[in-house]
Design a protein around this motif. Structure first.
Motif, PDB file in Angstrom:
ATOM      1  N   ASP A  53      -2.893 -17.219 -14.536  1.00  9.86           N
ATOM      2  CA  ASP A  53      -2.142 -16.634 -13.430  1.00  9.86           C
ATOM      3  C   ASP A  53      -2.004 -15.133 -13.572  1.00  9.86           C
ATOM      4  OD1 ASP A  53       0.207 -19.327 -12.674  1.00  9.86           O
ATOM      5  OD2 ASP A  53      -1.878 -19.022 -12.138  1.00  9.86           O
ATOM      6  N   ALA A  54      -1.890 -14.658 -14.813  1.00 12.38           N
ATOM      7  CA  ALA A  54      -1.683 -13.228 -15.041  1.00 12.38           C
ATOM      8  C   ALA A  54      -2.863 -12.411 -14.530  1.00 12.38           C
ATOM      9  CB  ALA A  54      -1.467 -12.958 -16.532  1.00 12.38           C
ATOM     10  N   ASN A  55      -4.033 -13.013 -14.503  1.00 16.45           N
ATOM     11  CA  ASN A  55      -5.234 -12.297 -14.061  1.00 16.45           C
ATOM     12  C   ASN A  55      -5.598 -12.604 -12.615  1.00 16.45           C
ATOM     13  OD1 ASN A  55      -5.570 -11.261 -16.664  1.00 16.45           O
ATOM     14  ND2 ASN A  55      -6.652 -13.106 -17.321  1.00 16.45           N
ATOM     15  N   PHE A  56      -4.776 -13.374 -11.932  1.00 20.79           N
ATOM     16  CA  PHE A  56      -5.113 -13.824 -10.588  1.00 20.79           C
ATOM     17  C   PHE A  56      -5.022 -12.657  -9.608  1.00 20.79           C
ATOM     18  CE2 PHE A  56      -5.018 -16.089  -6.634  1.00 20.79           C
ATOM     19  CZ  PHE A  56      -5.713 -17.270  -6.886  1.00 20.79           C
ATOM     20  N   LYS A  57      -6.069 -12.484  -8.810  1.00 23.87           N
ATOM     21  CA  LYS A  57      -6.105 -11.393  -7.841  1.00 23.87           C
ATOM     22  C   LYS A  57      -5.980 -11.961  -6.436  1.00 23.87           C
ATOM     23  CE  LYS A  57      -8.652  -7.168  -6.717  1.00 23.87           C
ATOM     24  NZ  LYS A  57      -9.819  -6.323  -7.010  1.00 23.87           N
ATOM     25  N   ASP A  58      -4.919 -11.540  -5.727  1.00 27.33           N
ATOM     26  CA  ASP A  58      -4.622 -12.093  -4.409  1.00 27.33           C
ATOM     27  C   ASP A  58      -5.334 -11.372  -3.272  1.00 27.33           C
ATOM     28  OD1 ASP A  58      -2.326 -14.162  -4.772  1.00 27.33           O
ATOM     29  OD2 ASP A  58      -1.737 -12.485  -6.032  1.00 27.33           O
ATOM     30  N   LYS A  59      -5.638 -10.099  -3.454  1.00 23.16           N
ATOM     31  CA  LYS A  59      -6.158  -9.280  -2.361  1.00 23.16           C
ATOM     32  C   LYS A  59      -7.538  -8.728  -2.688  1.00 23.16           C
ATOM     33  CE  LYS A  59      -2.577  -9.144   0.552  1.00 23.16           C
ATOM     34  NZ  LYS A  59      -2.669  -9.466   1.990  1.00 23.16           N
ATOM     35  N   GLY A  60      -8.296  -8.431  -1.613  1.00 22.80           N
ATOM     36  CA  GLY A  60      -9.593  -7.793  -1.799  1.00 22.80           C
ATOM     37  C   GLY A  60     -10.713  -8.491  -1.058  1.00 22.80           C
ATOM     38  N   ILE A  61     -10.557  -8.645   0.272  1.00 18.73           N
ATOM     39  CA  ILE A  61     -11.611  -9.244   1.095  1.00 18.73           C
ATOM     40  C   ILE A  61     -12.116  -8.169   2.062  1.00 18.73           C
ATOM     41  CG2 ILE A  61     -12.199 -11.072   2.728  1.00 18.73           C
ATOM     42  CD1 ILE A  61      -9.893 -12.692   1.609  1.00 18.73           C
ATOM     43  N   TYR A  62     -13.427  -7.942   2.043  1.00 17.90           N
ATOM     44  CA  TYR A  62     -14.020  -6.865   2.833  1.00 17.90           C
ATOM     45  C   TYR A  62     -15.241  -7.375   3.587  1.00 17.90           C
ATOM     46  CZ  TYR A  62     -11.421  -3.984  -0.540  1.00 17.90           C
ATOM     47  OH  TYR A  62     -10.449  -3.427  -1.343  1.00 17.90           O
ATOM     48  N   LEU A  63     -15.523  -6.713   4.690  1.00 17.49           N
ATOM     49  CA  LEU A  63     -16.803  -6.869   5.374  1.00 17.49           C
ATOM     50  C   LEU A  63     -17.589  -5.592   5.121  1.00 17.49           C
ATOM     51  CD1 LEU A  63     -18.568  -8.608   7.266  1.00 17.49           C
ATOM     52  CD2 LEU A  63     -17.584  -7.329   9.181  1.00 17.49           C
ATOM     53  N   ALA A  64     -18.751  -5.719   4.498  1.00 18.08           N
ATOM     54  CA  ALA A  64     -19.594  -4.561   4.193  1.00 18.08           C
ATOM     55  C   ALA A  64     -20.808  -4.568   5.108  1.00 18.08           C
ATOM     56  CB  ALA A  64     -20.030  -4.590   2.730  1.00 18.08           C
ATOM     57  N   ASP A  97      -8.240  -8.079   4.692  1.00 22.30           N
ATOM     58  CA  ASP A  97      -6.914  -8.613   4.326  1.00 22.30           C
ATOM     59  C   ASP A  97      -5.940  -7.468   4.048  1.00 22.30           C
ATOM     60  OD1 ASP A  97      -8.180  -7.797   2.011  1.00 22.30           O
ATOM     61  OD2 ASP A  97      -7.370  -9.417   0.778  1.00 22.30           O
ATOM     62  N   GLU A  98      -5.733  -6.636   5.059  1.00 21.18           N
ATOM     63  CA  GLU A  98      -4.820  -5.497   4.916  1.00 21.18           C
ATOM     64  C   GLU A  98      -3.421  -5.988   4.551  1.00 21.18           C
ATOM     65  OE1 GLU A  98      -5.413  -2.404   4.925  1.00 21.18           O
ATOM     66  OE2 GLU A  98      -7.222  -2.016   6.091  1.00 21.18           O
ATOM     67  N   ASP A  99      -2.747  -5.205   3.685  1.00 17.41           N
ATOM     68  CA  ASP A  99      -1.351  -5.508   3.375  1.00 17.41           C
ATOM     69  C   ASP A  99      -0.491  -5.289   4.606  1.00 17.41           C
ATOM     70  OD1 ASP A  99      -1.787  -6.127   0.678  1.00 17.41           O
ATOM     71  OD2 ASP A  99      -1.824  -3.997   0.163  1.00 17.41           O
ATOM     72  N   GLU A 100       0.522  -6.140   4.773  1.00 14.26           N
ATOM     73  CA  GLU A 100       1.455  -5.954   5.873  1.00 14.26           C
ATOM     74  C   GLU A 100       2.285  -4.696   5.644  1.00 14.26           C
ATOM     75  OE1 GLU A 100       3.904  -9.293   6.608  1.00 14.26           O
ATOM     76  OE2 GLU A 100       2.252 -10.717   6.778  1.00 14.26           O
ATOM     77  N   VAL A 101       2.551  -3.980   6.721  1.00  9.06           N
ATOM     78  CA  VAL A 101       3.370  -2.773   6.634  1.00  9.06           C
ATOM     79  C   VAL A 101       4.838  -3.184   6.578  1.00  9.06           C
ATOM     80  CG1 VAL A 101       4.034  -0.642   7.788  1.00  9.06           C
ATOM     81  CG2 VAL A 101       1.669  -1.433   7.901  1.00  9.06           C
ATOM     82  N   VAL A 102       5.514  -2.792   5.493  1.00  4.83           N
ATOM     83  CA  VAL A 102       6.930  -3.105   5.329  1.00  4.83           C
ATOM     84  C   VAL A 102       7.744  -1.841   5.593  1.00  4.83           C
ATOM     85  CG1 VAL A 102       8.717  -3.918   3.757  1.00  4.83           C
ATOM     86  CG2 VAL A 102       6.408  -4.894   3.642  1.00  4.83           C
ATOM     87  N   ILE A 103       8.636  -1.892   6.554  1.00  2.30           N
ATOM     88  CA  ILE A 103       9.457  -0.727   6.920  1.00  2.30           C
ATOM     89  C   ILE A 103      10.744  -0.740   6.107  1.00  2.30           C
ATOM     90  CG2 ILE A 103      10.710   0.387   8.795  1.00  2.30           C
ATOM     91  CD1 ILE A 103       8.655  -0.764  10.716  1.00  2.30           C
ATOM     92  N   ASP A 104      10.979   0.325   5.371  1.00  2.00           N
ATOM     93  CA  ASP A 104      12.213   0.491   4.607  1.00  2.00           C
ATOM     94  C   ASP A 104      13.249   1.120   5.530  1.00  2.00           C
ATOM     95  OD1 ASP A 104      14.294   1.546   2.962  1.00  2.00           O
ATOM     96  OD2 ASP A 104      12.963   1.388   1.228  1.00  2.00           O
ATOM     97  N   ALA A 105      14.274   0.348   5.914  1.00  2.00           N
ATOM     98  CA  ALA A 105      15.265   0.810   6.890  1.00  2.00           C
ATOM     99  C   ALA A 105      16.008   2.052   6.410  1.00  2.00           C
ATOM    100  CB  ALA A 105      16.251  -0.311   7.204  1.00  2.00           C
ATOM    101  N   GLU A 106      16.348   2.112   5.109  1.00  2.00           N
ATOM    102  CA  GLU A 106      17.098   3.243   4.584  1.00  2.00           C
ATOM    103  C   GLU A 106      16.270   4.531   4.637  1.00  2.00           C
ATOM    104  OE1 GLU A 106      20.266   3.722   3.660  1.00  2.00           O
ATOM    105  OE2 GLU A 106      20.553   1.735   4.543  1.00  2.00           O
ATOM    106  N   LYS A 107      15.001   4.411   4.222  1.00  2.00           N
ATOM    107  CA  LYS A 107      14.131   5.595   4.255  1.00  2.00           C
ATOM    108  C   LYS A 107      13.877   6.044   5.682  1.00  2.00           C
ATOM    109  CE  LYS A 107      11.724   4.910  -0.140  1.00  2.00           C
ATOM    110  NZ  LYS A 107      10.415   4.721  -0.806  1.00  2.00           N
ATOM    111  N   LEU A 108      13.779   5.082   6.590  1.00  2.00           N
ATOM    112  CA  LEU A 108      13.589   5.424   7.986  1.00  2.00           C
ATOM    113  C   LEU A 108      14.791   6.182   8.521  1.00  2.00           C
ATOM    114  CD1 LEU A 108      11.754   5.128  10.474  1.00  2.00           C
ATOM    115  CD2 LEU A 108      12.946   2.994  10.980  1.00  2.00           C
TER     116      LEU A 108
END
Length: 315
Positions: free
Chosen positions: A70-81, A195-206
């Motif tokens: 699990d420590a080496n498991f990679k969740d992201k990285g799908i591309y169309l080349a 598989d772009e990461d979802e944009v998370v809006i930080d309310a305080e920083k905003l």
């Protein structure tokens, strides 16, 4: 269809050979030879050249072994080349790049004028890539839309992500950027993250951003006295661009550089636009005539530029 785009074939009745650069029908293909002319020919009139290495053979395949911990498991990285064929620039190949630790079940459907065609279905192993589609570069403007559906699988204790469902309709401007080195392939091409990461809006920083003092004016680089607007000077991938896109890029660069010249209070600046059909020159003169920061403009030194440059005198 016996042949694929990029295959190397020899004519049965003539002393000619070349690459398959178009699939016209089940019985007819287009073959481009060393003279770069594409010839339509019946499938029955050509034969494969045995021992000739295809585009796929030249691409090293990465290990299909998945992550064991699990420590080496990679969740992201799908591309169309999208990569040019290494032997004939008339064809490009689409590859699915899987840098994750998931096995991916992929289907690819093309759509054009309400007509649908299955192009690929298969499993892409972890840390591997697979060619899934090919297309003739000359037909870029009429390529079909490509719909990709991706399911994730792993036998590890992981919650799999939701399936991806992506439709891409490519245009020339999608290839305006520079080529990059494609992961797992050691080839140059264009890379699209699926598989772009979802944009998370930080309310305080905003909230804080609303109360920040005005930022200092951004520094603008001082332009040189002569600015070349030829498209090959603006982007190395200009061969993929339509005339309208090229003109838009040239005008954008012109406006940006003219604004910089005004900011730096240059007395004059020369824009090299070339003679051509006169479209770019006409558009530049139209914009200059409306700008109240311009004192006058004229054709630059004809002995040096002919009618291919405009000299601008600033107030």
């Amino acid at each position: 269809m016996k042949y694929k785009l990029g295959d190397f074939v020899r004519f049965v009745d003539e002393n000619m050979e070349g690459y398959v650069t178009r699939i016209i029908s089940n019985d007819m293909i287009g073959v481009t030879g060393a003279d770069d002319f594409e010839i339509p020919v019946l499938v029955s009139k050509v034969t494969s050249v045995h021992g000739h290495q295809t585009a796929d053979d030249s691409v090293p395949q990465a290990s299909n072994a998945g992550a064991s911990e699990d420590a080496n498991f990679k969740d992201k990285g799908i591309y169309l080349a999208v990569v040019p064929d290494p032997k004939t620039g008339a064809v490009v190949h689409f590859h699915l790049i899987n840098e994750t630790s998931y096995q991916l079940l992929l289907t690819l459907i093309s759509q054009q004028n309400q007509q649908y065609k299955g192009e690929f279905a298969g499993i892409i192993a972890p840390a591997s890539q697979q060619k899934i589609y090919s297309a003739p570069l000359a037909d870029l403007q009429i390529w079909p839309a490509l719909n990709l559906q991706v399911l994730y699988y792993t036998n590890q204790n992981k919650k799999t992500p939701d399936a991806l469902n992506i439709t891409e309709k490519f245009k020339a401007k999608d290839f305006a950027g520079s080529k990059k080195n494609i992961p797992l392939m050691n080839q140059q091409g264009w890379l699209i993250r699926l598989d772009e990461d979802e944009v998370v809006i930080d309310a305080e920083k905003l909230k804080e951003s609303f109360f920040k003092p005005a930022e200092e004016k951004q520094l603008v680089d001082k332009p040189t006295g002569e600015v070349d607007l030829h498209i090959e000077k603006l982007t190395p991938e200009h061969q993929f661009l339509s005339s309208a896109t090229i003109l838009n890029m040239q005008l954008t660069h012109f406006k940006k550089t003219l604004d910089a010249a005004i900011v730096h209070q240059l007395p004059e600046i020369t824009f090299i636009h070339g003679a051509g059909n006169g479209t770019l020159r006409h558009e530049l003169h139209k914009l200059l005539g409306k700008n109240n920061r311009i004192q006058t403009f004229m054709d630059a030194r004809k002995e040096k530029f002919g009618y291919g440059a405009t000299k601008v005198i600033l107030k």
